[in-house]
Design a protein around this motif. Structure first.
Motif, PDB file in Angstrom:
ATOM      1  N   ASN A  60     -27.169  78.275  94.540  1.00  0.00           N
ATOM      2  CA  ASN A  60     -27.733  77.754  93.283  1.00  0.00           C
ATOM      3  C   ASN A  60     -27.968  78.857  92.245  1.00  0.00           C
ATOM      4  O   ASN A  60     -28.614  78.631  91.227  1.00  0.00           O
ATOM      5  CB  ASN A  60     -29.029  76.970  93.539  1.00  0.00           C
ATOM      6  N   GLY A  61     -27.481  80.049  92.514  1.00  0.00           N
ATOM      7  CA  GLY A  61     -27.627  81.147  91.557  1.00  0.00           C
ATOM      8  C   GLY A  61     -28.808  82.046  91.854  1.00  0.00           C
ATOM      9  O   GLY A  61     -28.911  83.147  91.323  1.00  0.00           O
ATOM     10  N   GLY A  62     -29.744  81.544  92.688  1.00  0.00           N
ATOM     11  CA  GLY A  62     -30.861  82.380  93.138  1.00  0.00           C
ATOM     12  C   GLY A  62     -31.897  82.703  92.088  1.00  0.00           C
ATOM     13  O   GLY A  62     -32.517  83.769  92.132  1.00  0.00           O
ATOM     14  N   TRP A  63     -32.119  81.778  91.150  1.00  0.00           N
ATOM     15  CA  TRP A  63     -33.125  82.014  90.108  1.00  0.00           C
ATOM     16  C   TRP A  63     -34.519  81.664  90.618  1.00  0.00           C
ATOM     17  O   TRP A  63     -34.742  80.571  91.119  1.00  0.00           O
ATOM     18  CB  TRP A  63     -32.808  81.175  88.868  1.00  0.00           C
ATOM     19  N   LYS A  64     -35.446  82.610  90.465  1.00  0.00           N
ATOM     20  CA  LYS A  64     -36.856  82.354  90.843  1.00  0.00           C
ATOM     21  C   LYS A  64     -37.582  81.798  89.636  1.00  0.00           C
ATOM     22  O   LYS A  64     -37.517  82.388  88.555  1.00  0.00           O
ATOM     23  CB  LYS A  64     -37.531  83.658  91.230  1.00  0.00           C
ATOM     24  N   TYR A  65     -38.322  80.720  89.832  1.00  0.00           N
ATOM     25  CA  TYR A  65     -39.044  80.108  88.722  1.00  0.00           C
ATOM     26  C   TYR A  65     -40.345  80.865  88.472  1.00  0.00           C
ATOM     27  O   TYR A  65     -41.154  81.032  89.388  1.00  0.00           O
ATOM     28  CB  TYR A  65     -39.326  78.637  89.055  1.00  0.00           C
ATOM     29  N   GLY A  66     -40.543  81.309  87.219  1.00  0.00           N
ATOM     30  CA  GLY A  66     -41.755  82.059  86.887  1.00  0.00           C
ATOM     31  C   GLY A  66     -42.852  81.203  86.283  1.00  0.00           C
ATOM     32  O   GLY A  66     -43.979  81.656  86.131  1.00  0.00           O
ATOM     33  N   GLY A  67     -42.535  79.964  85.884  1.00  0.00           N
ATOM     34  CA  GLY A  67     -43.536  79.088  85.261  1.00  0.00           C
ATOM     35  C   GLY A  67     -43.280  78.923  83.774  1.00  0.00           C
ATOM     36  O   GLY A  67     -42.220  79.291  83.260  1.00  0.00           O
ATOM     37  N   HIS A  68     -44.273  78.353  83.088  1.00  0.00           N
ATOM     38  CA  HIS A  68     -44.156  78.138  81.637  1.00  0.00           C
ATOM     39  C   HIS A  68     -44.319  79.460  80.898  1.00  0.00           C
ATOM     40  O   HIS A  68     -45.122  80.297  81.302  1.00  0.00           O
ATOM     41  CB  HIS A  68     -45.209  77.150  81.157  1.00  0.00           C
ATOM     42  N   LEU A  69     -43.602  79.615  79.795  1.00  0.00           N
ATOM     43  CA  LEU A  69     -43.698  80.844  78.999  1.00  0.00           C
ATOM     44  C   LEU A  69     -44.941  80.826  78.110  1.00  0.00           C
ATOM     45  O   LEU A  69     -45.604  81.836  77.923  1.00  0.00           O
ATOM     46  CB  LEU A  69     -42.431  80.984  78.138  1.00  0.00           C
ATOM     47  N   VAL A  70     -45.222  79.651  77.549  1.00  0.00           N
ATOM     48  CA  VAL A  70     -46.293  79.488  76.564  1.00  0.00           C
ATOM     49  C   VAL A  70     -47.518  78.909  77.284  1.00  0.00           C
ATOM     50  O   VAL A  70     -47.388  77.928  78.011  1.00  0.00           O
ATOM     51  CB  VAL A  70     -45.814  78.538  75.442  1.00  0.00           C
ATOM     52  N   PRO A  71     -48.707  79.532  77.086  1.00  0.00           N
ATOM     53  CA  PRO A  71     -49.912  78.965  77.724  1.00  0.00           C
ATOM     54  C   PRO A  71     -50.111  77.494  77.335  1.00  0.00           C
ATOM     55  O   PRO A  71     -49.789  77.101  76.205  1.00  0.00           O
ATOM     56  CB  PRO A  71     -51.051  79.823  77.160  1.00  0.00           C
ATOM     57  N   ASP A  72     -50.655  76.702  78.244  1.00  0.00           N
ATOM     58  CA  ASP A  72     -50.876  75.269  77.988  1.00  0.00           C
ATOM     59  C   ASP A  72     -51.622  75.071  76.676  1.00  0.00           C
ATOM     60  O   ASP A  72     -52.625  75.732  76.419  1.00  0.00           O
ATOM     61  CB  ASP A  72     -51.714  74.638  79.119  1.00  0.00           C
ATOM     62  N   GLY A  73     -51.142  74.170  75.860  1.00  0.00           N
ATOM     63  CA  GLY A  73     -51.836  73.791  74.622  1.00  0.00           C
ATOM     64  C   GLY A  73     -51.521  74.664  73.418  1.00  0.00           C
ATOM     65  O   GLY A  73     -51.732  74.262  72.281  1.00  0.00           O
ATOM     66  N   ALA A  74     -50.987  75.881  73.647  1.00  0.00           N
ATOM     67  CA  ALA A  74     -50.833  76.823  72.530  1.00  0.00           C
ATOM     68  C   ALA A  74     -49.827  76.343  71.483  1.00  0.00           C
ATOM     69  O   ALA A  74     -50.014  76.570  70.281  1.00  0.00           O
ATOM     70  CB  ALA A  74     -50.441  78.204  73.045  1.00  0.00           C
ATOM     71  N   SER A  75     -48.762  75.667  71.913  1.00  0.00           N
ATOM     72  CA  SER A  75     -47.743  75.271  70.931  1.00  0.00           C
ATOM     73  C   SER A  75     -48.208  74.088  70.073  1.00  0.00           C
ATOM     74  O   SER A  75     -47.549  73.718  69.105  1.00  0.00           O
ATOM     75  CB  SER A  75     -46.403  74.985  71.603  1.00  0.00           C
TER      76      SER A  75
END
Ligand code: FRU
Length: 491
Positions: free
Chosen positions: A134-149
């Motif tokens: 599957n390409g071996g990508w590790k998921y790091g999570g959301h880039l933008v803190p919750d609510g900030a956008s």
């Protein structure tokens, strides 16, 4: 005489360059786009592609691996410098994707109102053959803190607020600047609009960090609105509640040192439904026996499809102030959506690539989901549509003789691969990444939400072709999105 019996010829485009600041918008005409129908095989049988193999992405097996078990993944982009090089940071490759939780109780087709920008990383410099399938990508999570956008919207009564596509630039000191589409929806419980949705091109600053175990980000807490449609060059949501305005992509042009430009998806700024197309939008030679009449085309409703590709220029070095320039390209009475546009400079030519859908073509035109491309001598040019003047660069295997169906309800006779992938992005060296949407026939289809196999385009002059010697008969590894540089340059 016409090139293809029964079809009009494409429009002549000079590729001539204009100043980026000029009031010149090139046209992808109906005569151009009609070449896609002209090259489609009218005898292609049920479930086969009717399009030339040269412009068709090889079929993706239905047994594709998931990129991630927790989140669906769709539009994906890389960590780039000003020249679209893909930068690895301290030995890690990094990508950004729209993501949505697989288990949050909504379907894959409802993901657009729940999209967040996520990031993934993997070790740089490992050959694809030595990575997981599957390409071996590790998921790091959301880039933008919750609510900030949400902070840029003064009307907080939205039914949902979400993050759509964009691009991410790296600068010295690990400074990272995000450009994306910040979107608020104002819907009633029954799904109708209480107020038109509100897409805005927005930026936010953060920092990348890495150690031996992985990559993480800080910042992205402050968001600044950069552009909303002006109703003059770019249609706004008062002119059309279904307006398309999104997908910022920034770059510098060696011919205009010191300036940073942005291309984005827009619409021609008319009141929705206005009979605003012109003879130039149709683009036929007046003597062409197969030309269409403007009257008939608009009686049929083609004026509801008014896509364009926008251009903006930054007014300051920190890229936090921008103003609009005239659109680079319009597709009036051709298509309503030219998404995720990018400028790709190669062999002294400027390629404008964009993605589009079969479903957004204007009445009387047709073409597959996939990549479309245009070539000129500068960022703003009288762009020539690639490949026999058509604009088609890399379509899904699609049969234009049969009904399109949809990703969630495939048509019985349609190619099982007509919606196999979307949201392609052309990387350095002609590598093209995308995500898997839907593969199969009505009795057996599988939805995606994972990265597609990378393919390779041979790009030269006004032509492209799928490199079938790349990977396995033209299909590379899943999610193979390699860095081509270790340090940022040219900013
Ligand atoms: C392309 C696209 C983009 C948009 C995103 C929303 O797949 O339509 O234009 O930013 O999807 O999910």
């Amino acid at each position: 005489e016409t090139r293809t019996p029964g079809f009009a010829n494409p429009t002549t485009h000079s590729q001539r360059a204009f100043s980026p600041y000029a009031e010149f918008t090139s046209r992808w005409t109906r005569a151009d786009a009609m070449q896609i129908k002209a090259m489609s095989d009218p005898t292609a049988p049920s479930r086969q592609s009717s399009l030339p193999a040269r412009y068709t992405m090889p079929a993706i097996p239905q047994s594709f691996p998931d990129t991630n078990k927790r989140v669906w993944v769709w539009d994906t982009w890389t960590l780039t410098d000003a020249r679209s090089n893909q930068i690895s940071y301290r030995g890690w490759e990094v990508i950004f994707s729209l993501v949505a939780d697989r288990d949050a109780g909504y379907s894959f087709d409802e993901r657009h109102t729940h999209a967040r920008i996520g990031y993934f990383y993997r070790k740089a410099g490992v050959p694809a053959s030595q990575r997981p399938a599957n390409g071996g990508w590790k998921y790091g999570g959301h880039l933008v803190p919750d609510g900030a956008s949400a902070q840029i919207f003064t009307d907080k009564s939205f039914s949902s607020q979400t993050e759509w596509s964009g691009s991410t630039r790296i600068f010295t000191g690990g400074k990272v600047q995000l450009f994306y589409t910040d979107v608020a929806f104002y819907r009633n419980a029954d799904g109708t609009d209480r107020k038109p949705y509100d897409p805005r091109i927005t930026t936010s600053l953060g920092k990348i960090h890495a150690d031996a175990r992985g990559v993480w980000f800080t910042g992205f807490g402050k968001h600044k609105q950069l552009l909303v449609p002006d109703g003059n060059y770019y249609q706004d949501n008062q002119q059309n509640p279904y307006v398309n305005f999104r997908d910022p992509f920034t770059f510098t042009d060696p011919r205009h040192p010191g300036k940073t430009f942005m291309v984005f998806e827009g619409n021609t700024a008319v009141q929705r439904g206005d009979r605003a197309c012109t003879g130039a939008d149709l683009g036929y030679d007046p003597r062409d026996p197969y030309k269409e009449s403007l009257q008939t085309v608009m009686d049929d409703g083609a004026q509801y499809q008014m896509g364009n590709i926008g251009l903006a220029v930054a007014d300051n070095k920190s890229l936090t102030k921008w103003h609009f320039l005239a659109p680079l390209l319009s597709a009036n009475c051709v298509t309503d959506q030219m998404e995720r546009p990018q400028i790709y400079i190669s062999g002294g030519k400027y390629y404008l690539f964009t993605i589009s859908h079969r479903s957004t073509y204007a009445h009387g035109l047709d073409g597959p989901d996939g990549v479309y491309g245009f070539v000129g001598k500068g960022v703003r040019s009288d762009f020539e549509p690639l490949n026999r003047g058509s604009g088609l660069a890399l379509g899904n295997p699609t049969n234009l003789n049969f009904a399109p169906g949809t990703p969630y309800a495939p048509d019985y006779n349609q190619s099982p691969y007509a919606y196999q992938s979307y949201s392609h992005y052309v990387q350095p060296g002609g590598l093209v990444e995308s995500f898997i949407d839907s593969i199969g026939t009505p009795d057996s289809f599988r939805r995606g939400g994972s990265l597609a196999p990378t393919v390779k385009l041979k790009i030269s002059g006004a032509t492209t072709a799928v490199d079938r010697t790349y990977g396995h008969r033209g299909l590379g590894a899943y999610g193979d999105i390699p860095a081509n540089r270790t340090t940022p340059i040219n900013y």
